[in-house]
Design an enzyme around this catalytic site. Sequence first.
Site, PDB file in Angstrom:
ATOM      1  N   CYS A   1      16.979  51.467 -58.966  1.00  0.00           N
ATOM      2  CA  CYS A   1      18.094  50.563 -59.287  1.00  0.00           C
ATOM      3  C   CYS A   1      18.143  49.330 -58.387  1.00  0.00           C
ATOM      4  O   CYS A   1      18.478  48.234 -58.841  1.00  0.00           O
ATOM      5  CB  CYS A   1      19.417  51.314 -59.251  1.00  0.00           C
ATOM      6  SG  CYS A   1      19.766  52.191 -57.718  1.00  0.00           S
TER       7      CYS A   1
ATOM      8  N   ASP B   1      24.719  46.277 -64.570  1.00  0.00           N
ATOM      9  CA  ASP B   1      24.375  47.633 -64.168  1.00  0.00           C
ATOM     10  C   ASP B   1      22.957  47.994 -64.621  1.00  0.00           C
ATOM     11  O   ASP B   1      22.666  47.987 -65.814  1.00  0.00           O
ATOM     12  CB  ASP B   1      25.391  48.602 -64.793  1.00  0.00           C
ATOM     13  CG  ASP B   1      25.282  50.010 -64.247  1.00  0.00           C
ATOM     14  OD1 ASP B   1      24.340  50.280 -63.485  1.00  0.00           O
ATOM     15  OD2 ASP B   1      26.145  50.838 -64.599  1.00  0.00           O
TER      16      ASP B   1
ATOM     17  N   HIS C   1      21.649  50.954 -64.385  1.00  0.00           N
ATOM     18  CA  HIS C   1      21.568  52.398 -64.601  1.00  0.00           C
ATOM     19  C   HIS C   1      21.629  52.789 -66.071  1.00  0.00           C
ATOM     20  O   HIS C   1      22.395  53.677 -66.463  1.00  0.00           O
ATOM     21  CB  HIS C   1      22.679  53.108 -63.825  1.00  0.00           C
ATOM     22  CG  HIS C   1      22.615  52.894 -62.353  1.00  0.00           C
ATOM     23  ND1 HIS C   1      23.231  51.824 -61.732  1.00  0.00           N
ATOM     24  CD2 HIS C   1      22.000  53.589 -61.375  1.00  0.00           C
ATOM     25  CE1 HIS C   1      23.000  51.888 -60.433  1.00  0.00           C
ATOM     26  NE2 HIS C   1      22.261  52.949 -60.188  1.00  0.00           N
TER      27      HIS C   1
END
Length: 438
Positions: A89, A325, A327
């Site tokens: 990430c 994000d 993820h």
Amino acid sequence: KYSGWILKTKTYFSRNSPVFLLGKCYHFKAQDADSPTKSGGAVAPEQELVTGNVEEFRRDFTSRVWLTYREEFPVIAGSGLSSDCGWGCTLRAGQMMLAQALMLRFLGRDWTWPDALKLDGLDTESWTSNAAKKLVASLESSFQGESPPETSAQLQTRAAAEEASTHLNDVYHRKVISWFGDSPPAQLGVHRLVALGHTSGKTAGDWYGPGVVAHILRRAVEDATDPELQGITVYVAQDCTVYRADVIDSHQECTRGPGAEPSADRRAVIILIPVRLGGEKTNPEYFDFVKGILSLEYCIGIIGGKPKQAYYFVGFQDDSLIYMDPHYCQSFVDVSATDFPLESYHCPSPKKMPFSKMDPSCTLGFYSRSVQDFEKITEEISKVLKPSSKEKYPAFTFVKGHGQDYDFSCPQTLERTELPSAGESRRPGPGVGDFVLL
């Protein structure tokens, strides 16, 4: 494998507070039904909703390059891994910041993706209203009315120029994304970043801190062979100190590659500053500092997050950060294919997080086109850097002169050592969230 996630489907924005996105400010102001208009009457019921530039914010946010976990890509050498889900990430957040700098270089801050408003997962009624649409339409008609009618030849010339510009923008849009492809040949892809991380003792499957990622990005751009990447370089601050002479030298170094023409500003410079804004938690005294950074036009975002989860911070509203994000575990896309699909590289729905949850370790990013730009950057940032009455020291400093050469092999003191918990990825559903105005 990917259980345990609670996927928040809606992100709420206030109509009455400005929203900042990478140096741009947007207002989602709502008109009260009982407030008089210029003509003395009340606002019509169908016009009581948003009258600000919500749609412009939506288009701007969605046009930023979104780089997430991928799976089923070619195996990373020496690892046996064909996915970065659960560990990559911070690398993805760094890629997004670098992509923003490259978009600024080749397309400019005002560029937006023509298909930005066509992505799925958006609730149009949440984003805008008839009032906003009517406002935009009236402005467009008023602008058109100010210009004398164009001749047929002028119209054809303008149409041809716009078509050529659109085509060139599409070429650069795809080229920038292709540099971050998930295969070994990609100049700035995860395979290349992992290989460069070996110098810092990192391997595929490890978790990377924002300070280490800053140096990996520097090496990746430095080693890039694509001619389009020869006119840009990355400077990483040393121990929270930006040495001005080093940045100026970076601007003035000869552009790599044969036939480079000498000039005062030979290269653009991406300035990355790893900092720590507190001890175990971010010191609240730095919240206004972070807001000030994200309000600057030269800012390309922040590689940060909350403990064990890295995000790419791009803006804020009130006491919440706006982020992209990484993820979400998406399927591999072959970016070498002609007209490869772009949809998975753009996020239609912004996410928000309280400043209080921000991890203190982060890397700040700025884009400087020239020495003149750098002088403006130092001037603007110096205003933001002034410490508060409680916080005695600024987050970082500008110093005249040159710094000593930085040893890339040294351990990074800013890096967090803990690894994320297993299963730290999300699979996108049919929609990835809505944007709701309160």
